[in-house]
Structures are given as C-alpha cells and as structure tokens.
Design an enzyme around this catalytic site. Structure first.
Site, PDB file in Angstrom:
ATOM      1  N   THR A  91      10.329  -7.180 -12.657  1.00 47.34           N
ATOM      2  CA  THR A  91       9.644  -8.243 -12.687  1.00 47.34           C
ATOM      3  C   THR A  91       8.623  -9.045 -11.614  1.00 47.34           C
ATOM      4  O   THR A  91       8.787  -8.442 -10.366  1.00 47.34           O
ATOM      5  CB  THR A  91      10.910  -9.505 -12.522  1.00 47.34           C
TER       6      THR A  91
ATOM      7  N   SER B 281      -2.895  -3.566   0.372  1.00 42.57           N
ATOM      8  CA  SER B 281      -1.881  -4.339   0.859  1.00 42.57           C
ATOM      9  C   SER B 281      -2.147  -5.620   1.249  1.00 42.57           C
ATOM     10  O   SER B 281      -3.297  -5.797   2.031  1.00 42.57           O
ATOM     11  CB  SER B 281      -1.359  -3.643   2.270  1.00 42.57           C
TER      12      SER B 281
ATOM     13  N   HIS C 134      -0.733  -7.928   3.235  1.00 42.45           N
ATOM     14  CA  HIS C 134      -0.242  -8.452   4.534  1.00 42.45           C
ATOM     15  C   HIS C 134      -1.125  -8.010   5.500  1.00 42.45           C
ATOM     16  O   HIS C 134      -1.088  -8.232   6.674  1.00 42.45           O
ATOM     17  CB  HIS C 134       1.311  -8.095   4.932  1.00 42.45           C
TER      18      HIS C 134
ATOM     19  N   GLN D 126      -6.568  -0.907   5.338  1.00 44.05           N
ATOM     20  CA  GLN D 126      -7.129  -1.607   6.674  1.00 44.05           C
ATOM     21  C   GLN D 126      -8.621  -2.071   6.184  1.00 44.05           C
ATOM     22  O   GLN D 126      -9.141  -2.955   6.960  1.00 44.05           O
ATOM     23  CB  GLN D 126      -7.052  -0.468   7.717  1.00 44.05           C
TER      24      GLN D 126
ATOM     25  N   ALA E 109       0.754  -1.422  -0.088  1.00 43.63           N
ATOM     26  CA  ALA E 109       0.102  -0.054  -0.128  1.00 43.63           C
ATOM     27  C   ALA E 109       0.908   1.399   0.130  1.00 43.63           C
ATOM     28  O   ALA E 109       0.554   2.317  -0.423  1.00 43.63           O
ATOM     29  CB  ALA E 109      -0.877   0.084   1.353  1.00 43.63           C
ATOM     30  N   THR E 110       1.957   1.186   0.597  1.00 49.04           N
ATOM     31  CA  THR E 110       2.875   2.451   0.763  1.00 49.04           C
ATOM     32  C   THR E 110       3.332   2.667  -0.982  1.00 49.04           C
ATOM     33  O   THR E 110       2.949   3.776  -1.100  1.00 49.04           O
ATOM     34  CB  THR E 110       4.321   2.239   1.205  1.00 49.04           C
TER      35      THR E 110
ATOM     36  N   ASN F 216      -5.890   3.420  10.609  1.00 46.90           N
ATOM     37  CA  ASN F 216      -5.084   2.268  10.945  1.00 46.90           C
ATOM     38  C   ASN F 216      -4.730   2.487  12.537  1.00 46.90           C
ATOM     39  O   ASN F 216      -4.145   1.362  12.887  1.00 46.90           O
ATOM     40  CB  ASN F 216      -3.709   2.036  10.236  1.00 46.90           C
TER      41      ASN F 216
ATOM     42  N   CYS G 265       3.929   2.135  12.600  1.00 47.77           N
ATOM     43  CA  CYS G 265       4.717   2.788  11.610  1.00 47.77           C
ATOM     44  C   CYS G 265       5.352   3.970  12.359  1.00 47.77           C
ATOM     45  O   CYS G 265       6.528   4.369  11.505  1.00 47.77           O
ATOM     46  CB  CYS G 265       3.739   3.257  10.442  1.00 47.77           C
TER      47      CYS G 265
HETATM   48  C1  LIG Z   1      -0.173  -0.922   6.513  1.00 46.42           C
HETATM   49  C2  LIG Z   1      -0.705   0.360   5.799  1.00 46.42           C
HETATM   50  C3  LIG Z   1       0.040   0.887   4.751  1.00 46.42           C
HETATM   51  C4  LIG Z   1       1.188   0.438   4.062  1.00 46.42           C
HETATM   52  O1  LIG Z   1       0.888  -0.784   3.587  1.00 46.42           O
HETATM   53  P1  LIG Z   1       2.358  -1.670   3.192  1.00 46.42           P
HETATM   54  O2  LIG Z   1       1.883  -2.580   2.263  1.00 46.42           O
HETATM   55  O3  LIG Z   1       2.991  -1.946   4.569  1.00 46.42           O
HETATM   56  O4  LIG Z   1       3.456  -0.756   2.658  1.00 46.42           O
HETATM   57  C5  LIG Z   1      -0.576   2.096   4.232  1.00 46.42           C
HETATM   58  N1  LIG Z   1      -1.928   2.697   4.478  1.00 46.42           N
HETATM   59  C6  LIG Z   1      -2.472   1.990   5.810  1.00 46.42           C
HETATM   60  C7  LIG Z   1      -3.737   2.800   6.195  1.00 46.42           C
HETATM   61  C8  LIG Z   1      -1.772   0.904   6.387  1.00 46.42           C
HETATM   62  O5  LIG Z   1      -2.618   0.381   7.382  1.00 46.42           O
END
Ligand SMILES: *Cc1c(COP(=O)(O)O)cnc(C)c1O
Length: 416
Positions: A242, A201, A203, A181, A73-74, A153, A328
């Site tokens: 890739t 994201s 994870h 989230q 997500a970043t 988050n 974070c």
């Molecule tokens: C965790 C998170 C991100 C970042 O996601 P990554 O996949 O770890 O880069 C961005 N925005 C929110 C709201 C998040 O909770």
C-alpha cells in the site's frame, strides 16, 4: 533539554513546514488507499500520488512513468542493484562500484557477491573522486551495472556522473547513481547525464523519513528490473505494498520546493559553508578539510582536527548537533570507510567531524559553532599529550586531503 544548533544535515533534515502542511490532509480527511478505485477516498489519494510522481520526475527531467516510490534511498539502492542484476542476467553478472559508496550500496554489492555476482570496487583519490578511466577499464563483456554516487554523504565530493554516464552508454552498460545527497543541491538531468537508475530520499531534502523514489529508465535503454518484494501489484509490481500517500505527498512537495528554490538555496548554503570553513581556518591550527574543494556539495564540510579525538570533541561540543564520521556507521565506532579509502590515516580519521548545513541554518548559528568548536579544540589540545609534544617540537600533522592549515588564516593545498 535544549536541542542545540542542528548541523547534521547529511544524516537528516528538518521537514519544511510547507511539506508538513501538504502532508497533513492525507493523515486526516484524505486518508484513502491510492489503489481503491471505487470511491472518492481512493481517487483523491491516487490524484495526490500522481501529482507527486510528476513533481519528482520534473526535478530530474524524467517521465512520471519512470518513477517508483519506495521507503527511501536504502530500498531504492537495493532494488536498483539487485533488481537490475537479476533483470539483465542474460548479459552477465558483473557489478562495478566504488569504495566510498553508502553502506546501502556497498553492503548490497557484498550480498550480490555472496550470491555469485562478480563485484569490482574501485578506489578513489585523496579527494574522494572516482576516475572515469578506471570505470572504463573495469568494464567487461559481462558487466551489467555501474553504481557510483552523485555526491558523498561524508565528505561531499561529487561523482563525475556525466562522464561515467556517457561511457556506460558507449559500452551498453547500465548506470545507477545514489543521489540521496545530491538531489535538491545540484541540478541533475537523467537525460543529459546518461543515468539509467537514480535513488532519491525525501528526508535528506527537508521531506519526511521513510519515503523515497527510484528513477528507472524506460527507453534507450529500457531497464528491466526484477522486484525484491512480491504482493499487491502496486508500482507495476516492482514495489508492491500500500502506497505511503502522506509520505509520497511530502516527497513531491519537498522536491517541488527544491526545484523552485535550489539555485538560491545552494548559493546561500555554500556561503554559510564557506563562512564555517573560513572561521575554522582563521581560528584553529592543524586542521585538514577533507574532500574535494571544487567538485563538492554546497552544504558539506568535513574537517579533521589533529590531536583531538572526534568523539571527545562531540562531547565537548555541548549544544551543537554534528556527527563524527558517518551517522550511518557511527554505531560501529570504526574509522570512516570513506576517509580510509581516501588515504586518510586511522588516527586522522578519528579526529574528523562532519558538518551538514541546511535550509534553516543561519549565519549567527555558523558563527556560534565556529566559536564553540575553536574553544573545544583548544581545551582538548591543552590536555592532549600528542598535541603538546608536537607543539614543543614545532611539527605538524599532514595527511592526504585538500586543504590543511598550520597557521591561522593560511590554508594551502596539500597533495591529493
Ligand atoms: C541517507 C542516505 C542513504 C539512505 O537513505 P534512506 O532514505 O535513509 O534509506 C543512501 N545513500 C546516501 C548517500 C545517503 O546519504
């Protein structure tokens, strides 16, 4: 070393065993490069990527052609914001976002401002909500993009996505939402909600780390993104490099499971969260539940325990994995920018812990956490001069927030 009870689900989540099983072949026999067109190794990898693209699209009611794979997500947030500002520069250079966004939006907004963009950062109310009327009022003839998160988050507050999407459509402005989230917790439909760009994201929803997606609307309107990276032309040249085939397979599987199980999962999570909240309210005085009590994620609980320093509480909470403020930014050891924006004092913000429940948590774990937190808070307050002084005077600490509790068993509404 025992790892403890995991309640830090906003930082990351345990990959679902079904996700891990789906990924495994792509580390082994099916290790091909999805861009290799000349042999079965490549074909099998490409098939897997195609399947994952549909799995992602289906969850948000998008077309598979509108899904780009990223590293998370970043990256999706960076590409959405900088890419759209650059791609639509003929319209203007104005970006609107909000004070409680993730650093991967706020820091991008700051970088855009340094590069000459005009940036408006909207305030939020005491529950962490952005007012759609303020978004409307902030839009100018030069506004390119509004970026407001679908769910926060730290405090779990949901963004008024449909309302903002509708008004952006009305004004012909693009709308991006960080749904890291929200995905898999609340239903999201990019057509109904008027979202043009959406960050995902893996994870955060029981998938692997280092992989995510960006939804990019192709029509009504067509979003013109400019890439941030340049290279081999993958992902239509918008995100070359890739493809992370095992990660993408894991993302697809995680989102397919979410689509099939979200309704039941979210209900169960809300039940666990309510049990945790009730446990705290029954056992602990002088606490504040931060965030919106209605428009909230089912798995979030953010609590300020008056007179108790969050970091000290974390140390005292042996065997419970939670975080103070946001993981974070916890390296910075500054009070949370989210709580600050909600009007929470620095002192109260520093007493806050964030609990994030996930698919694998149980009632027994929740009950154990209530017990351990209650005991730790009690012990720390016994040695806190502030707590003892307040007890002697019979005063209470109140702050803006949704619910506070001065007597066990009795939550009540506080002014937002
Ligand atoms: C965790 C998170 C991100 C970042 O996601 P990554 O996949 O770890 O880069 C961005 N925005 C929110 C709201 C998040 O909770």
């Amino acid at each position: 070393m025992t790892r403890g009870i995991y309640l830090d689900g906003h930082a990351t989540t345990r990959p679902d065993p079904r996700v891990v099983a789906a990924m495994r072949p792509y580390f082994e026999d099916d290790f091909g490069n999805a861009s290799s067109k000349t042999h079965p190794y490549g074909w099998r990898a490409e098939e897997a990527v195609t399947r994952a693209r549909s799995q992602v699209a289906k969850l948000i009611h998008a077309d598979p052609k509108e899904i780009l794979f990223t590293s998370g997500a970043t990256e999706s947030n960076n590409l959405a914001i900088l890419g759209a500002l650059r791609g639509h520069s003929e319209r203007g250079d104005h970006l609107i976002t909000a004070a409680t966004e993730h650093p991967s939006v706020l820091d991008v907004a700051r970088a855009a401002a340094e590069q000459g963009a005009e940036v408006t950062i909207l305030p939020v109310d005491g529950r962490g909500r952005v007012d759609p009327d303020q978004v409307r009022a902030a839009i100018t003839a030069r506004t390119v993009l509004v970026s407001i998160m679908a769910a926060n988050n730290e405090v779990g507050t949901l963004g008024p996505i449909a309302a903002i999407g509708a008004l952006c459509k009305e004004r012909g402005v693009l709308f991006h939402t960080d749904a890291a989230q929200a995905i898999g917790k609340i239903p999201i439909d990019v057509l109904e909600s008027g979202v043009d760009l959406l960050s995902i994201s893996a994870h955060k929803i029981h998938g692997p780390k280092g992989v995510g997606a960006l939804y990019v609307r192709r029509k009504n309107p067509r979003v013109l993104l400019r890439p941030m990276l340049f290279g081999g032309g993958q992902e239509k040249g918008l995100r070359p490099g890739t493809l992370n085939v095992p990660g993408i397979v894991g993302l697809g599987m995680a989102l397919e499971i979410a689509r099939n199980e979200m309704a039941g999962d979210s209900k169960r999570l809300a039940g666990l969260r309510d049990r945790l909240q009730k446990g705290f309210l029954d056992r602990i005085t002088d606490l504040v539940i931060n965030g919106d009590q209605e428009q909230r994620l089912p798995n979030n609980l953010n609590v300020s325990f008056s007179y108790v320093e969050g970091e000290a509480l974390l140390l005292a909470l042996d065997g419970v994995a939670v975080s103070s403020g946001s993981a974070c930014t916890s390296e910075k050891r500054e009070p949370s920018h989210v709580l600050k924006a909600m009007g929470v004092s620095d002192t109260m913000a520093q007493t806050s812990l964030r609990f994030g429940l996930g698919r694998f948590n149980t009632e027994a774990e929740v009950d154990a956490v209530v017990e351990r937190v209650a005991q730790a808070v009690e012990r720390l307050r016994e040695i806190s001069p502030l707590a003892q002084a307040a007890k002697a005077e019979g005063t209470e600490m109140v702050q803006s927030g949704s619910v506070h509790n001065t007597a066990p068993g009795g939550p009540r509404e506080a002014g937002a």
